[in-house]
Write an enzyme that holds these catalytic residues in place. Structure first.
Site, PDB file in Angstrom:
ATOM      1  N   SER A 293     -58.567  -6.049  27.461  1.00 15.36           N
ATOM      2  CA  SER A 293     -59.712  -5.154  27.618  1.00 15.36           C
ATOM      3  C   SER A 293     -60.195  -5.240  29.049  1.00 15.36           C
ATOM      4  O   SER A 293     -60.119  -6.301  29.681  1.00 15.36           O
ATOM      5  CB  SER A 293     -60.817  -5.590  26.657  1.00 15.36           C
ATOM      6  OG  SER A 293     -62.074  -5.163  27.144  1.00 15.36           O
ATOM      7  N   LYS A 299     -59.785 -10.389  24.808  1.00 12.19           N
ATOM      8  CA  LYS A 299     -59.106  -9.475  23.896  1.00 12.19           C
ATOM      9  C   LYS A 299     -57.590  -9.471  24.018  1.00 12.19           C
ATOM     10  O   LYS A 299     -57.023  -9.563  25.097  1.00 12.19           O
ATOM     11  CB  LYS A 299     -59.606  -8.042  24.126  1.00 12.19           C
ATOM     12  CG  LYS A 299     -61.057  -7.860  23.738  1.00 12.19           C
ATOM     13  CD  LYS A 299     -61.206  -7.744  22.242  1.00 12.19           C
ATOM     14  CE  LYS A 299     -61.048  -6.301  21.828  1.00 12.19           C
ATOM     15  NZ  LYS A 299     -61.202  -6.159  20.378  1.00 12.19           N
ATOM     16  N   GLU A 306     -51.103   0.464  17.117  1.00 10.53           N
ATOM     17  CA  GLU A 306     -52.075   1.544  16.899  1.00 10.53           C
ATOM     18  C   GLU A 306     -51.495   2.890  17.306  1.00 10.53           C
ATOM     19  O   GLU A 306     -51.703   3.907  16.631  1.00 10.53           O
ATOM     20  CB  GLU A 306     -53.361   1.258  17.676  1.00 10.53           C
ATOM     21  CG  GLU A 306     -54.112   0.056  17.133  1.00 10.53           C
ATOM     22  CD  GLU A 306     -55.211  -0.391  18.088  1.00 10.53           C
ATOM     23  OE1 GLU A 306     -56.352   0.015  17.890  1.00 10.53           O
ATOM     24  OE2 GLU A 306     -54.911  -1.121  19.050  1.00 10.53           O
TER      25      GLU A 306
END
Ligand code: ARG
Length: 473
Positions: A293, A299, A306
């Site tokens: 991130s 992160k 996804e």
């Protein structure tokens, strides 16, 4: 190629933008209309197939003595040169020429002159584009099937590597019964196996040559259709020129194959995204398939999964688009069909990329046995097994189901697993329960006792791995 950066009135190059129908129609489309009519921005990707089809058509024309061997030679050499230039990105593709078929033909005429004008004898862009698309999809099917097989192999390999880990199976995303991890992995191998069969089936129906069907009615030129079909590796020729020039069933089928396949990949991606959460902690992906991130330093996001999940939206949209395009079209070719490529190429690309990345994700993934084991007693995974234990001692299943239900409720109140319930509590619920029940409770014990083919135990996993390893060779 089209539009924006180009001067408003591009310099005229008559031989490059001269269109074949300029005998009939004298006024030229303005730039916006020309761009609207054009498909070159997408169908340039057909160039290899278009050239292969043209060379074969010209060879047949010379064998039929419709053109001379010298003319055939000039056409072949000219087309090969054009292919090289397109591959190198040096051929101009003005939108005025509409599509790849006209771009190639006009470049050919420019390069070899009179002989080039004979290439289109007995042919229309309608049978030409039908041919090109069949050749394109035939290759695409082969590439996707190879991708499916590679992903299946990676899953089988992972099942070999870590498949014996005992984990929960879920229904309704609630803990259900214990399984071996490999069993869950092999479920995806099964789905992909059906995808592969579907693609093979799609291949059967598309493998028919439409070449020689002309615009709609065929031609009075004595073409040898069987010969061009043979040279292009088609076992059959189409029987009806109207159908052959306007049939796009094979594109719908291909888009369905892609949508179904992408749907399977999206299910797999979703499972693994869930497994990667801190809440589950079952799975760790290789860093190369994750991103960080820009703000939160900790992160590690499963972006590749996804995106794979998201690609199922693309492929579903392409399927709906493709089916809608052909609905209600009158016989035979209509220009609507020009947009078929936009759907097909996008669906093909989405699935091709997804398969490649998925294979890499699977090959480098590692499940976390300690994390999975740590919480395995939660959720009463052995409840069904306890009922079956009682069935084996003569208790009717419905009654056993009820008894275990009451035991689960008591265990839950006490904050215990079934295994931790005192023997007196068990026997008070059902006197058929004996001390040997300890060997039947707990996820690992349950998994050992699965009986029929297709269950989630070790023998069955070995069988599945053996079956697929042989089939995937
Ligand atoms: N670019 C057209 C397509 O892809 C080629 C066929 C054009 N035929 C025609 N009659 N305008 O559909």
């Amino acid at each position: 190629m089209t539009g924006k950066n180009k001067p408003k009135h591009p310099q005229k190059e008559p031989s490059q933008t001269h269109k074949s129908w300029q005998g009939r129609l004298t006024a030229e489309a303005d730039e916006a209309t020309a761009e609207f009519l054009a498909s070159i921005d997408v169908d340039w990707a057909l160039y290899r197939y278009d050239i292969a089809g043209s060379i074969v058509h010209a060879r047949m024309l010379s064998e039929q003595k419709i053109i001379t061997p010298e003319e055939f030679r000039a056409i072949r050499v000219g087309l090969e040169g054009i292919e090289t230039d397109i591959a190198a990105g040096t051929l101009r593709m003005p939108a005025q020429l509409e599509d790849i078929h006209m771009v190639i033909e006009s470049a050919l005429i420019e390069r070899i002159g009179e002989a080039g004008k004979k290439l289109h004898t007995g042919r229309s862009r309608n049978d030409q584009v039908a041919l090109d698309l069949r050749l394109y999809v035939r290759d695409a099917v082969e590439t996707l099937r190879a991708g499916v097989t590679a992903l299946q192999k990676a899953l089988v390999e992972l099942a070999r590597r870590q498949g014996r880990i005992v984990m929960p199976a879920y229904t309704h995303l609630q803990r259900a019964q214990p399984i071996l991890l490999g069993h869950a992995l092999m479920a995806y191998v099964e789905m992909l196996g059906r995808d592969d069969e579907r693609l093979a089936d799609c291949h059967k129906r598309l493998n028919v040559s439409p070449l020689g069907s002309g615009a709609v009615a065929g031609t009075s030129i004595p073409l040898d259709r069987a010969r061009t079909a043979e040279l292009l590796g088609f076992p059959q020729i189409s029987r009806n020129s109207i159908d052959a020039t306007s049939d796009r069933d094979f594109l719908c089928e291909f888009c369905f194959c892609c949508a179904m396949l992408a749907g399977h990949l999206s299910r797999w991606a979703e499972d693994w995204i869930i497994y990667c959460t801190s809440e589950f902690g079952f799975l760790s992906l290789a860093d190369a398939y994750c991103t960080g991130s820009s703000m939160m330093p900790q992160k590690k996001n499963p972006d590749t999964l996804e995106l794979i999940r998201g690609k199922s939206a693309t492929t579903l949209a392409q399927l709906v688009g493709m089916m809608t395009l052909v609905k209600g079209l009158p016989l035979a070719y209509n220009r609507d069909l020009q947009d078929d490529k936009r759907f097909v190429f996008a669906a093909d690309k989405a699935v091709r990329q997804s398969l490649t990345v998925a294979e890499g994700i699977v090959a480098t993934a590692s499940f976390r046995p300690d994390q999975i084991a740590a919480d395995l007693d939660a959720g009463f995974l052995d409840a069904t097994a306890l009922a079956e234990y009682m069935v084996n001692r003569g208790v009717p299943f419905r009654q056993a189901h009820h008894v275990v239900g009451t035991l689960v409720a008591q265990a839950e109140r006490a904050g215990k697993s079934l295994r931790e319930l005192p023997m007196e509590t068990m026997r008070a619920a059902c006197e058929k329960i004996g001390p040997d029940v300890a060997d039947y409770l707990g996820a690992a014990n349950v998994v050992k006792r699965y009986q029929p083919e297709g269950s989630a135990g070790e023998n069955q996993l070995d069988q599945q791995i053996k079956y697929w390893a042989a089939r995937l060779e």
